[in-house]
Design a protein around this motif. Structure first.
Motif, PDB file in Angstrom:
ATOM      1  N   MET A 121       0.799  -1.029  -0.084  1.00  0.00           N
ATOM      2  CA  MET A 121      -0.039   0.024  -0.002  1.00  0.00           C
ATOM      3  C   MET A 121       0.838   1.253   0.199  1.00  0.00           C
ATOM      4  N   TYR A 122       1.764   1.289   0.515  1.00  0.00           N
ATOM      5  CA  TYR A 122       2.844   2.346   0.469  1.00  0.00           C
ATOM      6  C   TYR A 122       3.289   3.033  -0.820  1.00  0.00           C
ATOM      7  N   ASP A 123       3.367   1.931  -1.746  1.00  0.00           N
ATOM      8  CA  ASP A 123       3.895   2.480  -3.067  1.00  0.00           C
ATOM      9  C   ASP A 123       2.509   2.959  -3.884  1.00  0.00           C
ATOM     10  N   LYS A 124       1.232   2.486  -3.591  1.00  0.00           N
ATOM     11  CA  LYS A 124      -0.042   3.051  -4.071  1.00  0.00           C
ATOM     12  C   LYS A 124       0.048   4.682  -3.198  1.00  0.00           C
ATOM     13  N   LEU A 125       0.217   4.820  -2.145  1.00  0.00           N
ATOM     14  CA  LEU A 125       0.152   5.876  -1.611  1.00  0.00           C
ATOM     15  C   LEU A 125       1.064   6.937  -2.432  1.00  0.00           C
ATOM     16  N   LEU A 126       2.261   6.416  -2.819  1.00  0.00           N
ATOM     17  CA  LEU A 126       3.378   7.311  -3.521  1.00  0.00           C
ATOM     18  C   LEU A 126       2.854   7.528  -4.858  1.00  0.00           C
ATOM     19  N   VAL A 140      -0.469   4.940   6.945  1.00  0.00           N
ATOM     20  CA  VAL A 140      -0.653   6.385   6.561  1.00  0.00           C
ATOM     21  C   VAL A 140       0.219   7.234   7.438  1.00  0.00           C
ATOM     22  N   ARG A 141       0.513   7.054   8.617  1.00  0.00           N
ATOM     23  CA  ARG A 141       1.333   7.618   9.570  1.00  0.00           C
ATOM     24  C   ARG A 141       2.657   7.602   9.154  1.00  0.00           C
ATOM     25  N   GLU A 142       2.922   6.251   8.642  1.00  0.00           N
ATOM     26  CA  GLU A 142       4.456   6.078   8.336  1.00  0.00           C
ATOM     27  C   GLU A 142       4.771   6.812   7.017  1.00  0.00           C
ATOM     28  N   PHE A 143       3.776   6.816   6.004  1.00  0.00           N
ATOM     29  CA  PHE A 143       3.674   7.438   4.702  1.00  0.00           C
ATOM     30  C   PHE A 143       3.887   9.230   4.903  1.00  0.00           C
ATOM     31  N   ASN A 203       7.225  11.566   3.825  1.00  0.00           N
ATOM     32  CA  ASN A 203       6.799  12.507   2.556  1.00  0.00           C
ATOM     33  C   ASN A 203       6.415  13.845   2.901  1.00  0.00           C
ATOM     34  N   TYR A 204       5.974  14.084   4.190  1.00  0.00           N
ATOM     35  CA  TYR A 204       5.289  15.533   4.205  1.00  0.00           C
ATOM     36  C   TYR A 204       6.024  16.220   5.414  1.00  0.00           C
ATOM     37  N   PRO A 205       6.133  17.522   5.287  1.00  0.00           N
ATOM     38  CA  PRO A 205       6.741  18.259   6.418  1.00  0.00           C
ATOM     39  C   PRO A 205       5.676  18.535   7.458  1.00  0.00           C
ATOM     40  N   ASN A 206       4.751  18.381   7.149  1.00  0.00           N
ATOM     41  CA  ASN A 206       3.561  18.505   8.378  1.00  0.00           C
ATOM     42  C   ASN A 206       2.310  17.605   8.166  1.00  0.00           C
ATOM     43  N   PHE A 207       1.761  17.248   9.133  1.00  0.00           N
ATOM     44  CA  PHE A 207       0.584  15.903   9.173  1.00  0.00           C
ATOM     45  C   PHE A 207      -0.135  16.451  10.322  1.00  0.00           C
ATOM     46  N   LEU A 208      -1.476  16.292   9.923  1.00  0.00           N
ATOM     47  CA  LEU A 208      -2.418  16.410  11.087  1.00  0.00           C
ATOM     48  C   LEU A 208      -3.631  15.203  10.940  1.00  0.00           C
ATOM     49  N   GLU A 209      -3.888  14.585  11.920  1.00  0.00           N
ATOM     50  CA  GLU A 209      -4.535  13.444  12.111  1.00  0.00           C
ATOM     51  C   GLU A 209      -5.821  13.765  13.177  1.00  0.00           C
ATOM     52  N   VAL A 210      -7.016  13.388  12.403  1.00  0.00           N
ATOM     53  CA  VAL A 210      -8.119  13.539  13.341  1.00  0.00           C
ATOM     54  C   VAL A 210      -9.008  12.115  13.241  1.00  0.00           C
ATOM     55  N   ASN A 211      -9.072  11.399  14.559  1.00  0.00           N
ATOM     56  CA  ASN A 211      -9.886  10.095  14.475  1.00  0.00           C
ATOM     57  C   ASN A 211     -11.133  10.534  15.011  1.00  0.00           C
ATOM     58  N   PHE A 212     -12.038  10.167  13.788  1.00  0.00           N
ATOM     59  CA  PHE A 212     -13.577  10.623  14.063  1.00  0.00           C
ATOM     60  C   PHE A 212     -14.217   9.381  15.284  1.00  0.00           C
ATOM     61  N   LEU A 213     -13.540   8.673  15.487  1.00  0.00           N
ATOM     62  CA  LEU A 213     -14.012   7.504  16.373  1.00  0.00           C
ATOM     63  C   LEU A 213     -13.647   7.915  17.849  1.00  0.00           C
ATOM     64  N   GLU A 214     -12.440   8.457  17.754  1.00  0.00           N
ATOM     65  CA  GLU A 214     -11.747   8.524  19.266  1.00  0.00           C
ATOM     66  C   GLU A 214     -11.953  10.058  19.612  1.00  0.00           C
ATOM     67  N   GLY A 240       0.765  22.471   2.108  1.00  0.00           N
ATOM     68  CA  GLY A 240       1.510  20.910   1.721  1.00  0.00           C
ATOM     69  C   GLY A 240       1.340  20.133   2.998  1.00  0.00           C
ATOM     70  N   THR A 241       0.529  20.343   4.041  1.00  0.00           N
ATOM     71  CA  THR A 241       0.114  19.463   4.790  1.00  0.00           C
ATOM     72  C   THR A 241      -0.712  18.153   4.361  1.00  0.00           C
ATOM     73  N   LEU A 242      -0.430  17.173   5.307  1.00  0.00           N
ATOM     74  CA  LEU A 242      -1.317  16.125   4.656  1.00  0.00           C
ATOM     75  C   LEU A 242      -2.418  15.906   5.956  1.00  0.00           C
ATOM     76  N   VAL A 243      -3.498  16.062   5.519  1.00  0.00           N
ATOM     77  CA  VAL A 243      -4.768  15.897   6.555  1.00  0.00           C
ATOM     78  C   VAL A 243      -5.012  14.554   6.327  1.00  0.00           C
ATOM     79  N   PHE A 244      -5.174  13.884   7.772  1.00  0.00           N
ATOM     80  CA  PHE A 244      -5.556  12.451   7.683  1.00  0.00           C
ATOM     81  C   PHE A 244      -6.969  12.334   8.530  1.00  0.00           C
TER      82      PHE A 244
END
Length: 460
Positions: free
Chosen positions: A6-11, A36-39, A43-54, A86-90
Motif C-alpha cells: 500500500m505504501y507504493d500506492k500512496l506514493l 498512513v502515519r509512516e507515509f 513524505n510530508y513536512p506537516n501532518f494532521l490526524e483526526v480520528n472521528f471515532l476517538e 503542503g500538510t497531509l490531513v488524515f
C-alpha cells in the motif's frame, strides 16, 4: 517495521498530476492507520490526524464548517498551530461522519493547499456516504491483511528468491527441491499466522512464536464480534451468527453457505443486508457461483449462491481447535483441511485484484476458483490439500468443453511445478506459495518496491 504494498500506492497517489482525495478502506487492524502515519512521516513536512471515532467532539466541530476557509480554521484550532500549505490531513474512522465527509473533503480538495486521506472501517452501509464522491474527486484503495509476498518480506526472504519464484511461475519450471521445501514450510506458517499486522509482528518478535500469533488472531476475532454487537444496529444477531458460522460452513463438503445455518426458513433475500454488512466491513470474502466459466464471468454469476471465506486465514484457523493449526504447520493437515487452504488462496486472489468466482454444475462438477485475466480469458483454478492432487474430474470436464474456450488450468498444492496435458490442453501444477505470483495475470506486479538485498545463505 512491516513493508506493505500500500505504501507504493500512496506514493503513486501523491505524485499523480491531478489531485484527488484518497479513500482508504478495509477491516479494522489491517494496518491502515499505521501505513498512513509512516507515509506522512516520510513524505510530508506537516501532518494532521483526526480520528472521528476517538475524537467525537473534534469530528462534530469540523462538521460545522460551511466553507473551505472555515474548515481550515477549525483544523488549525484542533492542531494547535497554523495549517501550513503542503500538510497531509488524515481523517480516520470517517464512517462516524459519513453524511458530512463528502462536503468537508470537497472543501479541502477545492482549496488546493492540502492533501487529504480518509480512512474507514466496519459499520457496513455507513461507508456508502463516504464513497459517494462525484466522479474525478476521489481515488479508493482497499487495505487487506498481509499477502504471502508481504509475509515473505517480513520474514526476511531475499528479493532474489521472490524473483526466482516469479520466473519459475512465468516459465512453469520447478524450483530446486531445497528451496521448494523451505518455501512450502514458510507458507504453512503463513496459513497459521495469517496476515494481520499485529499477529505477524508478534510472530516475528517472539522468534516465530506461533502461539503468540494465534492469541492475537483470537483477540481480533473477538473484537470483530464486539464491533458487530456495537455497530450492527437491529441486525446484530443475524450478522454475528453468519460470522460465527463461517468456519463450520467451510468445513462442509460443498462449502456453499446455507441460509438455514443462520435461522430455519431464512432466505438470501432476508439476509442479503447482513452479508453485505460483513463484506463492506472487510471481514468476509464472498465467492460467487458463475454458471459458465466464460468471459465475462459477471454475465452468469448467481449472487445468492456463494461460499463465504474469512478475510484472513489466521483468523479462520484461530476459530478451529488448536490441533488444526499444529497439523497444518507440521504438514499433516492433508485433505481434511481443504477449507483452510481454499481460504488462504481466496484472500490471495482478492488481494491480487481479482473478483472471486467459483464454478458449479451438477453434471460437470465444481471448480474452486475462476480467474478472469487481464487478457479477457478465464483460468480454472483448483486447490488440493491432499496427495491425490492430479485427480480432478471436474477440471477435465471443463477442459473438454470446447464452447468454454479454456486454454489452460492451474492446480495449487504443496507439490513442485509440473505440467500435464489433459484434453489436449496444459494443466499447470503449481506450489501454493506461487499464489504470490497471481497478480502477474493482471499485469500489476509492483516493480517499484525496493527492499534490502539479502543473500540466500543469510535467509533465516
Amino acid at each position: 517495521m512491516l513493508k506493505r504494498k500500500m505504501y507504493d500506492k500512496l506514493l503513486a497517489w501523491k505524485s499523480a498530476p491531478k489531485k484527488k482525495v484518497l479513500i482508504l478502506l478495509g477491516a479494522r487492524q489491517t494496518g491502515k492507520t499505521f501505513i498512513v502515519r509512516e507515509f506522512a512521516r516520510d513524505n510530508y513536512p506537516n501532518f494532521l490526524e483526526v480520528n472521528f471515532l476517538e475524537d467525537e467532539d473534534d469530528a462534530a466541530f469540523l462538521a460545522g464548517a460551511d466553507s473551505a476557509d472555515e474548515l481550515v480554521s477549525r483544523l488549525s484550532l484542533i492542531a494547535g498551530r497554523a495549517l501550513e500549505p503542503g500538510t497531509l490531513v488524515f481523517l480516520d474512522e470517517v464512517q462516524r461522519a459519513a453524511s458530512n465527509i463528502v462536503t468537508l473533503s470537497k472543501f479541502l480538495l477545492d482549496d488546493g493547499r492540502f492533501d487529504l486521506i480518509l480512512s474507514g472501517s466496519l459499520l457496513g452501509a455507513a461507508l456508502e456516504g463516504v464513497t459517494s464522491f462525484p466522479v474525478g474527486y476521489a481515488r479508493t484503495e482497499r487495505m487487506y491483511p498481509l499477502d504471502f509476498e508481504e509475509f515473505c518480506w517480513a520474514t526476511g526472504v531475499p528479493v532474489s528468491i521472490i524473483d526466482k519464484v516469479k520466473t519459475c511461475y512465468r516459465d512453469k519450471k520447478p524450483l530446486e527441491h531445497t528451496l521448494h521445501e523451505r518455501l512450502t514450510k514458510l507458507y504453512r506458517q503463513y496459513i497459521a499466522v495469517g496476515g494481520m499486522p499485529e499477529a505477524v509482528q508478534r510472530f516475528l518478535d517472539g522468534n516465530r512464536d506461533l502461539g503468540a500469533a494465534r492469541e492475537v488472531a483470537t483477540d481480533i476475532a473477538e473484537q470483530y464480534r464486539f464491533d458487530i454487537t456495537k455497530y450492527a444496529t437491529g441486525r446484530k444477531l443475524q450478522i454475528r451468527t453468519i460470522f460465527d458460522n463461517i468456519p463450520s460452513q467451510l468445513s462442509k463438503e460443498n462449502k456453499r453457505f446455507m441460509m438455514k445455518s443462520v435461522k430455519q426458513g431464512a432466505t438470501y433475500e432476508r439476509l442479503d443486508d447482513d452479508f453485505a454488512w460483513l463484506v463492506s466491513a472487510g471481514v468476509a470474502l464472498p465467492t460467487v457461483i458463475a454458471s459458465e466459466p466464460k468471459y465475462p464471468l459477471a454475465r452468469t454469476k448467481v449472487p445468492e449462491k456463494f461460499k463465504l471465506y474469512s478475510s484472513d486465514c489466521g483468523l479462520l484457523l484461530a476459530q478451529y481447535p488448536q490441533v488444526a493449526a499444529i497439523e497444518v504447520v507440521s504438514g499433516e493437515g492433508d485433505a481434511n483441511f481443504g477449507a483452510v487452504y481454499e481460504n488462504v488462496v481466496a484472500q490471495e486472489i482478492k488481494a491480487a485484484g481479482f473478483p472471486l468466482y467459483y464454478y458449479h454444475n451438477s453434471r460437470k462438477g465444481e471448480m474452486d476458483f475462476l480467474l478472469e485475466t487481464g487478457e479477457g480469458t478465464v483460468i480454472p483454478l483448483e486447490v488440493k490439500s491432499g496427495k491425490d492432487y492430479k485427480h480432478h474430474v471436474a477440471l477435465n470436464n471443463l477442459l473438454e468443453t470446447e464452447e468454454y474456450g479454456i486454454e489452460c488450468a492451474y492446480v495449487l498444492s504443496e507439490h513442485n511445478v509440473s505440467t500435464e496435458v489433459r484434453e489436449g490442453k496444459p494443466v499447470y501444477y503449481l506450489p501454493l506459495y506461487m499464489t504470490l505470483c497471481l497478480s502477474l495475470e493482471r499485469g500489476n506486479d509492483l516493480e517499484g518496491v525496493k527492499l534490502e538485498e539479502v543473500s540466500f545463505d543469510d535467509w533465516t
